[in-house]
Design a protein around this motif. Structure first.
Motif, PDB file in Angstrom:
ATOM      1  N   PRO A   1      42.421  46.743  34.032  1.00  0.00           N
ATOM      2  CA  PRO A   1      43.328  46.143  35.949  1.00  0.00           C
ATOM      3  C   PRO A   1      44.523  45.473  35.327  1.00  0.00           C
ATOM      4  CG  PRO A   1      42.083  44.580  34.976  1.00  0.00           C
ATOM      5  CD  PRO A   1      41.422  45.599  33.659  1.00  0.00           C
ATOM      6  N   ASP A   2      45.446  45.852  36.247  1.00  0.00           N
ATOM      7  CA  ASP A   2      46.688  45.386  36.288  1.00  0.00           C
ATOM      8  C   ASP A   2      46.790  43.835  36.802  1.00  0.00           C
ATOM      9  OD1 ASP A   2      46.305  45.999  38.832  1.00  0.00           O
ATOM     10  OD2 ASP A   2      47.973  47.138  39.160  1.00  0.00           O
ATOM     11  N   PHE A   3      47.908  43.415  36.204  1.00  0.00           N
ATOM     12  CA  PHE A   3      47.937  41.688  36.934  1.00  0.00           C
ATOM     13  C   PHE A   3      47.826  41.101  38.433  1.00  0.00           C
ATOM     14  CE2 PHE A   3      50.420  42.439  32.738  1.00  0.00           C
ATOM     15  CZ  PHE A   3      49.899  41.068  31.846  1.00  0.00           C
ATOM     16  N   GLN A   4      48.336  42.169  39.181  1.00  0.00           N
ATOM     17  CA  GLN A   4      48.392  42.408  40.531  1.00  0.00           C
ATOM     18  C   GLN A   4      47.463  42.473  41.040  1.00  0.00           C
ATOM     19  OE1 GLN A   4      50.927  42.420  42.825  1.00  0.00           O
ATOM     20  NE2 GLN A   4      48.993  41.299  44.135  1.00  0.00           N
ATOM     21  N   THR A   5      46.154  43.413  40.842  1.00  0.00           N
ATOM     22  CA  THR A   5      44.697  43.443  40.731  1.00  0.00           C
ATOM     23  C   THR A   5      44.030  42.204  40.519  1.00  0.00           C
ATOM     24  OG1 THR A   5      44.995  45.835  40.752  1.00  0.00           O
ATOM     25  CG2 THR A   5      42.667  45.010  40.510  1.00  0.00           C
ATOM     26  N   GLY A   6      44.491  41.352  39.015  1.00  0.00           N
ATOM     27  CA  GLY A   6      43.517  41.000  39.046  1.00  0.00           C
ATOM     28  C   GLY A   6      43.797  39.099  39.249  1.00  0.00           C
ATOM     29  N   PHE A   7      45.432  39.337  39.671  1.00  0.00           N
ATOM     30  CA  PHE A   7      45.368  38.170  40.299  1.00  0.00           C
ATOM     31  C   PHE A   7      44.824  37.766  41.676  1.00  0.00           C
ATOM     32  CE2 PHE A   7      48.644  35.788  43.378  1.00  0.00           C
ATOM     33  CZ  PHE A   7      48.489  34.550  42.679  1.00  0.00           C
ATOM     34  N   ASN A   8      44.439  38.950  42.473  1.00  0.00           N
ATOM     35  CA  ASN A   8      44.336  39.088  44.026  1.00  0.00           C
ATOM     36  C   ASN A   8      42.372  38.859  43.460  1.00  0.00           C
ATOM     37  OD1 ASN A   8      46.373  39.602  45.085  1.00  0.00           O
ATOM     38  ND2 ASN A   8      46.136  42.086  45.075  1.00  0.00           N
ATOM     39  N   LEU A   9      42.047  38.671  42.782  1.00  0.00           N
ATOM     40  CA  LEU A   9      40.384  39.127  42.312  1.00  0.00           C
ATOM     41  C   LEU A   9      40.255  37.586  41.824  1.00  0.00           C
ATOM     42  CD1 LEU A   9      37.755  40.630  42.171  1.00  0.00           C
ATOM     43  CD2 LEU A   9      38.378  40.286  39.854  1.00  0.00           C
ATOM     44  N   LEU A  10      41.587  36.867  41.443  1.00  0.00           N
ATOM     45  CA  LEU A  10      41.212  35.100  41.130  1.00  0.00           C
ATOM     46  C   LEU A  10      41.322  34.581  42.412  1.00  0.00           C
ATOM     47  CD1 LEU A  10      42.433  33.578  37.839  1.00  0.00           C
ATOM     48  CD2 LEU A  10      43.247  32.910  40.255  1.00  0.00           C
ATOM     49  N   VAL A  11      42.397  35.159  43.039  1.00  0.00           N
ATOM     50  CA  VAL A  11      42.540  34.364  44.510  1.00  0.00           C
ATOM     51  C   VAL A  11      41.703  34.138  45.233  1.00  0.00           C
ATOM     52  CG1 VAL A  11      43.845  34.289  46.593  1.00  0.00           C
ATOM     53  CG2 VAL A  11      45.224  34.443  44.176  1.00  0.00           C
ATOM     54  N   CYS A  12      40.650  35.713  45.241  1.00  0.00           N
ATOM     55  CA  CYS A  12      39.797  35.389  45.755  1.00  0.00           C
ATOM     56  C   CYS A  12      38.575  34.707  45.008  1.00  0.00           C
ATOM     57  CB  CYS A  12      39.083  37.062  46.085  1.00  0.00           C
ATOM     58  SG  CYS A  12      40.135  38.424  46.784  1.00  0.00           S
ATOM     59  N   HIS A  13      37.774  34.858  44.351  1.00  0.00           N
ATOM     60  CA  HIS A  13      36.898  33.665  44.019  1.00  0.00           C
ATOM     61  C   HIS A  13      37.439  32.657  43.693  1.00  0.00           C
ATOM     62  CE1 HIS A  13      35.752  37.303  41.348  1.00  0.00           C
ATOM     63  NE2 HIS A  13      34.041  36.953  42.112  1.00  0.00           N
ATOM     64  N   LEU A  14      38.640  31.606  44.194  1.00  0.00           N
ATOM     65  CA  LEU A  14      39.240  30.753  44.352  1.00  0.00           C
ATOM     66  C   LEU A  14      39.059  30.239  45.657  1.00  0.00           C
ATOM     67  CD1 LEU A  14      40.912  27.908  42.609  1.00  0.00           C
ATOM     68  CD2 LEU A  14      42.920  29.474  43.695  1.00  0.00           C
ATOM     69  N   ALA A  15      39.332  31.196  46.907  1.00  0.00           N
ATOM     70  CA  ALA A  15      38.866  30.971  48.267  1.00  0.00           C
ATOM     71  C   ALA A  15      37.924  30.674  48.166  1.00  0.00           C
ATOM     72  CB  ALA A  15      39.478  32.043  48.721  1.00  0.00           C
ATOM     73  N   LEU A  16      36.545  31.134  47.551  1.00  0.00           N
ATOM     74  CA  LEU A  16      35.639  31.110  47.943  1.00  0.00           C
ATOM     75  C   LEU A  16      34.528  30.249  47.304  1.00  0.00           C
ATOM     76  CD1 LEU A  16      34.448  34.991  47.177  1.00  0.00           C
ATOM     77  CD2 LEU A  16      33.923  33.504  49.075  1.00  0.00           C
ATOM     78  N   GLY A  17      35.755  29.490  46.114  1.00  0.00           N
ATOM     79  CA  GLY A  17      34.847  28.306  45.811  1.00  0.00           C
ATOM     80  C   GLY A  17      34.350  28.385  44.828  1.00  0.00           C
ATOM     81  N   ASP A  18      34.603  29.731  43.946  1.00  0.00           N
ATOM     82  CA  ASP A  18      33.705  29.709  42.535  1.00  0.00           C
ATOM     83  C   ASP A  18      34.218  29.626  41.469  1.00  0.00           C
ATOM     84  OD1 ASP A  18      31.982  31.601  40.882  1.00  0.00           O
ATOM     85  OD2 ASP A  18      31.344  32.814  41.980  1.00  0.00           O
ATOM     86  N   VAL A  19      34.869  28.469  40.643  1.00  0.00           N
ATOM     87  CA  VAL A  19      35.154  28.109  39.409  1.00  0.00           C
ATOM     88  C   VAL A  19      34.828  29.140  38.876  1.00  0.00           C
ATOM     89  CG1 VAL A  19      34.655  26.347  38.285  1.00  0.00           C
ATOM     90  CG2 VAL A  19      35.495  25.927  40.355  1.00  0.00           C
ATOM     91  N   GLU A  20      32.900  28.908  38.161  1.00  0.00           N
ATOM     92  CA  GLU A  20      33.098  29.874  36.612  1.00  0.00           C
ATOM     93  C   GLU A  20      34.023  31.692  36.915  1.00  0.00           C
ATOM     94  OE1 GLU A  20      32.126  28.855  34.025  1.00  0.00           O
ATOM     95  OE2 GLU A  20      31.932  26.938  35.331  1.00  0.00           O
ATOM     96  N   SER A  21      33.942  32.131  38.315  1.00  0.00           N
ATOM     97  CA  SER A  21      34.090  33.239  38.318  1.00  0.00           C
ATOM     98  C   SER A  21      36.138  33.518  38.199  1.00  0.00           C
ATOM     99  CB  SER A  21      34.210  33.961  39.523  1.00  0.00           C
ATOM    100  OG  SER A  21      32.329  34.042  39.763  1.00  0.00           O
ATOM    101  N   THR A  22      36.577  32.251  38.472  1.00  0.00           N
ATOM    102  CA  THR A  22      37.448  31.633  38.517  1.00  0.00           C
ATOM    103  C   THR A  22      37.860  31.922  37.411  1.00  0.00           C
ATOM    104  OG1 THR A  22      37.816  31.361  40.802  1.00  0.00           O
ATOM    105  CG2 THR A  22      39.630  30.486  39.494  1.00  0.00           C
TER     106      THR A  22
END
Length: 123
Positions: A1-22
């Protein structure tokens, strides 16, 4: 993954409230080598897409700046919410995770943690 993609995935998991995935996403983001962009740029040079040394240095600086921006923004987003009982432990975890590959950003997060302690009058 690149930084943009990794960041977007992190934000998605953060919005879902999934701390472990974040947390996993942040670890993956922190482990992406910035050298990967250097290799991609060298490949572009070989293909004739980038040719001037000044342009190359400028492009490398731009890519490193973007990588640092994504990492620091992700760290700022997740640090306060990683542990609902103790906000400081989230900052500690982020700093430990960043220390291996991004020492400057880990230092910057330690300064932000100190600033938060001052704001909360916990000294």
């Amino acid at each position: 993954p690149d930084f943009q993609t990794g960041f977007n995935l992190l934000v998605c998991h953060l919005a879902l409230g999934d701390v472990e995935s974040t947390k996993k996403d942040f670890i993956t983001l922190a482990e992406i080598p910035a050298d990967k962009d250097v290799l991609a740029l060298k490949e572009a040079i070989l293909m004739g897409e980038a040719n001037a040394p000044y342009e190359i240095k400028q492009e490398l600086d731009s890519r490193l700046k973007k990588a640092s921006h994504f990492l620091l923004t992700a760290a700022r987003l997740i640090a306060p919410i990683l542990d609902s009982k103790d906000w400081a432990s989230g900052y500690d975890w982020v700093c430990i995770t960043l220390e291996d590959h991004h020492e400057e950003l880990a230092t910057q997060m330690k300064l932000e943690q100190a600033t938060q302690r001052l704001k909360r009058k916990e000294f």
